[in-house]
Write a protein that holds these residues in place. Structure first.
Motif, PDB file in Angstrom:
ATOM      1  N   PHE B 279       3.468   3.881   8.488  1.00 14.11           N
ATOM      2  CA  PHE B 279       4.480   3.391   7.587  1.00 14.11           C
ATOM      3  C   PHE B 279       5.822   3.706   8.100  1.00 14.11           C
ATOM      4  O   PHE B 279       6.715   2.628   8.006  1.00 14.11           O
ATOM      5  CB  PHE B 279       4.155   3.859   6.285  1.00 14.11           C
ATOM      6  N   ALA B 376       0.552  -8.500  14.780  1.00 11.15           N
ATOM      7  CA  ALA B 376       0.802  -8.513  13.461  1.00 11.15           C
ATOM      8  C   ALA B 376      -0.585  -9.017  12.892  1.00 11.15           C
ATOM      9  O   ALA B 376      -0.666  -9.000  11.619  1.00 11.15           O
ATOM     10  CB  ALA B 376       1.695  -9.659  13.394  1.00 11.15           C
ATOM     11  N   ALA B 377      -1.560  -8.705  13.492  1.00 12.77           N
ATOM     12  CA  ALA B 377      -3.181  -8.970  13.034  1.00 12.77           C
ATOM     13  C   ALA B 377      -3.221 -10.317  12.535  1.00 12.77           C
ATOM     14  O   ALA B 377      -4.075 -10.430  11.527  1.00 12.77           O
ATOM     15  CB  ALA B 377      -3.641  -7.803  12.113  1.00 12.77           C
ATOM     16  N   LEU B 407      -1.795  -1.359   4.231  1.00 14.17           N
ATOM     17  CA  LEU B 407      -1.280  -2.899   4.239  1.00 14.17           C
ATOM     18  C   LEU B 407       0.043  -3.121   4.235  1.00 14.17           C
ATOM     19  O   LEU B 407       0.362  -4.215   4.730  1.00 14.17           O
ATOM     20  CB  LEU B 407      -2.031  -3.141   2.988  1.00 14.17           C
ATOM     21  N   ILE B 408       0.851  -1.971   3.729  1.00 18.35           N
ATOM     22  CA  ILE B 408       2.409  -2.593   3.739  1.00 18.35           C
ATOM     23  C   ILE B 408       2.874  -2.213   5.099  1.00 18.35           C
ATOM     24  O   ILE B 408       3.813  -3.069   5.278  1.00 18.35           O
ATOM     25  CB  ILE B 408       3.120  -1.648   2.477  1.00 18.35           C
ATOM     26  N   GLY B 410       1.361  -3.216   7.759  1.00 15.46           N
ATOM     27  CA  GLY B 410       0.925  -4.401   8.277  1.00 15.46           C
ATOM     28  C   GLY B 410       1.863  -5.362   7.951  1.00 15.46           C
ATOM     29  O   GLY B 410       2.178  -6.315   8.799  1.00 15.46           O
ATOM     30  N   VAL B 411       2.332  -5.458   6.939  1.00 13.25           N
ATOM     31  CA  VAL B 411       3.224  -6.464   6.428  1.00 13.25           C
ATOM     32  C   VAL B 411       4.636  -6.245   7.074  1.00 13.25           C
ATOM     33  O   VAL B 411       5.246  -7.154   7.902  1.00 13.25           O
ATOM     34  CB  VAL B 411       3.741  -6.753   4.959  1.00 13.25           C
ATOM     35  N   PHE B 414       5.092  -7.634  10.461  1.00 14.10           N
ATOM     36  CA  PHE B 414       5.585  -9.000  10.665  1.00 14.10           C
ATOM     37  C   PHE B 414       7.138  -9.070  11.028  1.00 14.10           C
ATOM     38  O   PHE B 414       7.899  -9.817  11.518  1.00 14.10           O
ATOM     39  CB  PHE B 414       5.266  -9.954   9.395  1.00 14.10           C
ATOM     40  N   LEU B 415       7.733  -8.221  10.166  1.00 10.73           N
ATOM     41  CA  LEU B 415       9.269  -7.924  10.226  1.00 10.73           C
ATOM     42  C   LEU B 415       9.793  -7.631  11.397  1.00 10.73           C
ATOM     43  O   LEU B 415      10.546  -8.438  12.174  1.00 10.73           O
ATOM     44  CB  LEU B 415       9.902  -7.038   9.236  1.00 10.73           C
TER      45      LEU B 415
END
Lengths: 173, 608, 316
Positions: B279, B376-377, B407-408, B410-411, B414-415
């Motif tokens: 994280f 980014a899976a 999960l967050i 993982g998002v 993307f950034l």
């Protein structure tokens, strides 16, 4: 491929979904908000304001046009995708209107860009704008709004006029 | 035949020390690096996977001055060996063009190969530790080649700490068991064993860059040569996790501890630390402007997921952790190499100074794009299967804290991946005169991308490779076919995704093909009707301080981070030491009082 | 032979469902504009306006491109959204949803978004980059409360498969269980962000950044993005309905049940979409920092309360 060969469907689709570019140059822009909002509601004809020329079909020249702005208008017009239409608002793009003898406004828009429809008045009322748009829709359906084709055909002539305007101010006289 | 592989590597090490020509050295080490790979591929037969058949022996004992070093292959070591040694040849192929002369890269790369081989094959703690230190030394020499003082000091201090902790842990275990052989050590659930295991795990966690032990990573990754960093991040950082897995799951005696591990707060703590690492490192990566540092933080974050898997400890989690380790090895190596090729052509590292590289280096961009899909899976590469297994495992164990954090993170990936894509490769065409990277470099990157695509279609093959480890660790194997993974909670069918994607692509493809288009000039953009070509220069690249709004909100909470923990620790120690120093105030009478007090205490104690 | 025929029939059913879902999405764009217009006391466009707009855009005579990376936007956006819809149960019909689960759907939804972002980046327009930045920050914002709510559901039903979650809710929708009422409220606000409706229409703010990522898209590229938009309406509302409203399943077995379930599903996604439109018309636009704070402060706390409640229910 010629304009006439287009299928009827594409013309009807084009007519029913006119997206207008928010590129307002002169005082006429103030007449657009009432047209968009509750009182006159242009959306019922499928018209919508768009943010960039890539997305838009109709370029509104809403009033007087200085030479400096003309440069930008031409850039924006060339960024739009065929078929595209130009509607000139008020008397200024027709003959200069009250700015006819100004040193930095052009008097006759169709020397530089192919205008499909003029809308006279200083300023035209929202009803007038709606009426003009209906007229444009009919022209599109009949295949008469062919300014973009004219611009492609007479590109050299338009370009020459534009260059002259950038150099000397205006070319009408 | 283990001897032969070692012998070849050591001869090649000495040989390449004296070769100045980069290309010759590259080819020699490339050929040499195929030996251990072939050996490991061959040893697959031990675990039911026949890839090639040469018939290498897989055990070796060396007697030195009355001490025997034991080497043999285990399923876990085999998995890591395949992963690490298939990583090396593409990197060496890449270095063929990357370097201009051989100034120590190749010999020490071979030395690292020797040490990795030794660590993986060792079956007693003594040889494990010897090769572990050899690896630490090899890495240190590689860092010294670029001579960045901060990186050297940080790495050296962490490495020494790690070595000391591991040695102490081994000594404790030896004290309790009287043997160093993995096969004979029995781990018991008592206090001393826990202390030993904790010390070993912290030692391994330093190599694996778990927070807050990660601060050596950004300076090292951002100053060393890219091919080495690709191997360090992709390969060597996994060795820390190899150590943890070896200790917790692969030792024969560790099965005694299974019940303890599965219910223990200690491994849950490891999982929580792993998820928090993922994280926070993700957030640090989002705001980083140096491309290499961004990738370094991203490495830390992705490695955090592996810790989550190990800490969770179920068979799905373990499979997810190993799968993630494998994917990370390849995509992060690709990304570092891609960053290296961009810098090779442009000479820039700052994302805000780069831009539009993709238009002139499309192949590099393709390789980096696939690596980013894996990072980014996105389910276009195998990156998704690993993360999916980890999420499933967290839900299966009802880890309500870890699952959303992962999960967050993982998002968040993307950034920062978009930051790489846009800031470096897309946007304004700032380098119109550069060329595509040289062919060996491109070939190296594409070789590294291959496994990501193969294991997208057949994630089952990856699970086959870990089956023997899972069963040897006493965990249930996961039911799967080559392209479907079943867990107790859900399925993942890659063929359904791929065939579905092909069908779904039909309308898009028809629109794309049937309506013709024309290419326009790059500067032909709508910027409020403005014409960029009328001016000297208008920057059309919005990459500087890209996530400013987010940064303004988040950064106050992240300020300082682990560094501030260390500096406050430093301040406390300094204060205590300063207080202690005040005893020596230079007044003789005071010293006399101290002596008197001391004597009084002694006398009082004796009289008592 | 029989398996081949039944396989083909399955493929056909899936294709029909996907096509119908996309059509519904395009129809919803028109209906949405109509509803917004009625709230504004306007007449509004005809409800089939979405079809006309897309037809016009695709039939445009010239289309520009900024290179092959720009074209990825067109290819990825439609592909990704159709693929996502294939993995969602629609009205109790499972389609491919037994072959993947909720995590797969979450990540499949990233494919069109990523393609869109690549295209926007390759267009070289600075407004597009800012728009994509806002979209990604929005994504980070709304995903936190949404995934917490989703994890609560998964733990309660002990599955990650959406098809299973829908099946378990037969007879008792999740929203009727008290903690999930909170979760559903949280997820509905997240849905507002996913659909980019006000107050979270920050990424495409036309008056600030010239429609953001779409600034350079025109013609067939913009048409494909509108198809993508239509798809997202169906995909996200269906995801919400599947997770909290039992996927609209009210009957079991037979073709009649499928038809009834389909109608119920349609009504439910329409209601969810209408609710989001009504919120849209009532609010101005947040700034991106405000949106981030809103989701990570208030929404997340509510979601965590629901999660703790569910966890307590599960372990006791």
């Amino acid at each position: 491929m010629k304009y006439e060969e287009w299928s009827k469907i594409s013309r009807i689709a084009s007519k029913k979904s006119l997206w207008i570019l928010h590129f307002c140059t002169g005082c006429g822009a103030i007449e657009m908000p009432p047209v968009m909002t509750s009182r006159f509601d242009m959306e019922r004809f499928g018209m919508a304001p768009m943010a960039t020329p890539r997305q838009a079909d109709v370029l509104l020249i809403t009033g007087y046009l200085t030479v400096k702005t003309l440069k930008r208008v031409i850039q924006v017009y060339e960024q739009m995708q065929d078929p595209k239409y130009v509607v000139a608002f008020g008397s200024c793009p027709i003959n200069g209107g009250m700015y006819w003898d100004s040193y930095n406004t052009i008097n006759q828009l169709d020397k530089y860009l192919p205008v499909d429809l003029y809308l006279a008045g200083c300023m035209p009322r929202p009803e007038g704008i709606i009426n003009a748009m209906m007229e444009l829709m009919e022209m599109i359906e009949k295949g008469e709004a062919r300014g973009w084709e004219k611009y492609r055909k007479n590109y050299e002539k338009y370009k020459k006029n534009q260059e002259m305007a950038f150099k000397f101010g205006k070319v009408e006289e | 035949m283990v001897e032969m592989v070692f012998a070849v590597l050591i001869i090649a090490f000495i040989f390449t020390l004296f070769i100045k020509n980069n290309r010759v050295a590259s080819i020699i080490s490339l050929v040499v690096s195929l030996f251990p790979l072939a050996a490991f591929l061959d040893w697959g037969r031990e675990f039911g996977i026949n890839l090639i058949s040469i018939g290498f022996e897989n055990t070796m004992n060396i007697n030195m001055a009355g001490i025997t070093l034991h080497f043999s292959i285990s399923p876990l070591a085999w998995f890591f060996g395949i992963m690490l040694f298939s990583l090396i040849p593409p990197i060496l192929l890449y270095s063929y063009s990357f370097f201009s002369k051989n100034d120590g890269f190749y010999p020490f790369m071979i030395l690292l190969m020797v040490s990795v081989m030794g660590i993986l094959l060792s079956s007693d703690f003594l040889s494990f530790f010897l090769f572990w230190e050899l690896m630490a030394l090899g890495i240190f020499i590689m860092i010294c080649r670029n001579g960045d003082r901060k990186a050297m000091v940080r790495y050296l201090s962490y490495s020494v700490l790690s070595g000391v902790l591991i040695l102490a842990g081994i000594a404790l275990l030896y004290h309790m068991n009287g043997t160093l052989l993995f096969a004979e050590i029995m781990l018991k659930a008592d206090f001393e064993t826990m202390v030993a295991i904790t010390m070993l795990i912290i030692g391994f966690a330093i190599k694996a860059a778990l927070m807050p032990l990660h601060t050596w990573v950004p300076p090292v990754y951002s100053t060393s040569d890219e091919p080495f960093v690709a191997f360090l991040s992709g390969g060597l950082s996994k060795i820390g996790y190899y150590g943890m897995l070896l200790l917790l799951f692969a030792m024969p005696g560790a099965r005694v501890m299974e019940a303890y591990i599965n219910s223990s707060i200690a491994t849950y703590l490891l999982a929580i630390i792993g998820s928090l690492t993922a994280f926070f490192a993700t957030f640090l990566a989002i705001f980083e402007d140096d491309l290499r540092k961004l990738l370094a933080y991203s490495s830390i974050a992705q490695l955090g997921y592996i810790a989550v898997g190990i800490g969770t400890g179920s068979s799905i989690a373990m499979a997810g952790a190993l799968f993630q380790a494998f994917n990370h090895a390849f995509f992060k190596a690709t990304l570092f190499l891609a960053a290296g090729s961009v810098a090779y052509r442009t000479g820039k590292w700052k994302i805000s100074e780069l831009g539009g590289v993709a238009y002139k280096m499309p192949l590099t961009f393709m390789a980096a794009l696939f690596a980013i899909f894996a990072l980014a899976a996105i389910p276009i590469t195998s990156g998704f299967a690993a993360k999916w297994l980890l999420y499933e495992a967290a839900i299966e164990r009802r880890y309500v804290f870890i699952a959303p954090i992962m999960l967050i993170a993982g998002v968040g990936a993307f950034l920062y991946s978009f930051r790489i894509l846009y800031g470096v490769f897309l946007g304004e065409n700032r380098y119109p005169d550069i060329k595509e990277a040289p062919k060996p470099m491109v070939a190296g990157m594409f070789l590294l991308v291959m496994p990501l695509i193969i294991f997208l279609i057949f994630p089952g093959y990856m699970l086959d490779m870990m089956d023997s480890f899972l069963s040897s660790a006493g965990l249930a194997t996961i039911s799967h076919s080559p392209y479907v993974i079943h867990t107790t909670l859900g399925n993942y069918n890659t063929i359904a995704v791929i065939v579905g994607m092909m069908f779904a692509m039909i309308p898009a493809f028809l629109i794309y093909v049937l309506r013709k288009q024309h290419l326009v000039d790059f500067e032909d953009n709508f910027i409020g009707g403005e014409i960029p070509s009328l001016y000297e220069h208008i920057s059309m690249h919005a990459a500087h301080n890209f996530y400013k709004p987010l940064k303004d909100v988040v950064m106050p909470y992240l300020e300082g981070g682990a560094t501030s923990i260390y500096s406050s620790l430093y301040k406390v120690v300094e204060k205590i030491a300063d207080g202690a120093r005040k005893i020596y105030d230079g007044v003789v009478q005071d010293y006399a009082i101290y002596v008197m007090l001391f004597l009084l205490i002694i006398a009082g104690w004796l009289l008592w | 032979m029989v398996t081949v025929v039944s396989g083909l029939i399955n493929v056909l059913i899936i294709a029909i469902y996907a096509t119908v879902a996309m059509m519904i999405g395009i129809l919803f764009m028109g209906i949405g504009r109509k509803i917004v217009a009625r709230v504004h006391n306007r007449v509004g466009p005809p409800i089939y306006q979405g079809f006309i707009d897309i037809a016009k855009l695709i039939l445009k005579k010239t289309n520009i491109t900024h290179g092959w990376i720009y074209d990825l936007a067109l290819l990825f956006s439609i592909t990704g959204i159709v693929l996502t819809i294939l993995f969602l149960p629609i009205g109790g019909v499972k389609l491919l949803s037994t072959e993947g689960d909720a995590f797969l759907v979450l990540y499949l939804l990233a494919i069109p978004a990523l393609g869109f972002a690549l295209g926007a980046g390759a267009s070289g327009n600075p407004n597009s980059a800012i728009g994509v930045m806002r979209a990604l920050v929005m994504m980070l914002s709304y995903e936190l409360p949404f995934v917490i709510s989703m994890v609560a559901l998964m733990i309660y039903y002990d599955t990650t498969s959406i098809a299973e979650i829908v099946a378990s809710q037969y007879g008792k929708w999740a929203i009727l269980i008290p903690p999930f009422a909170i979760s559903a409220a949280v997820a509905d606000m997240a849905l507002q962000g996913m659909l980019m409706e006000a107050p979270f229409d920050i990424p495409i703010a036309p008056h600030e950044i010239a429609s953001g990522p779409m600034a350079e898209f025109g013609g067939k590229h913009l048409g494909s993005l509108m198809i993508y938009k239509a798809g997202t309406i169906v995909a996200y509302t269906t995801l919400f309905v599947d997770l909290f409203l039992g996927g609209g399943v009210v009957m079991k077995g037979g073709i009649v049940a499928d038809v009834v379930n389909f109608i119920v599903w349609f009504i439910l996604i329409f209601l969810v979409f209408t609710l989001s439109l009504l919120i849209n018309t009532s609010f101005p636009r947040f700034r991106i920092e405000q949106a981030f704070k809103f989701y990570w402060k208030y929404e997340a706390v509510l979601a965590i309360i629901a999660l703790v409640w569910v966890y307590w229910m599960v372990i006791s």
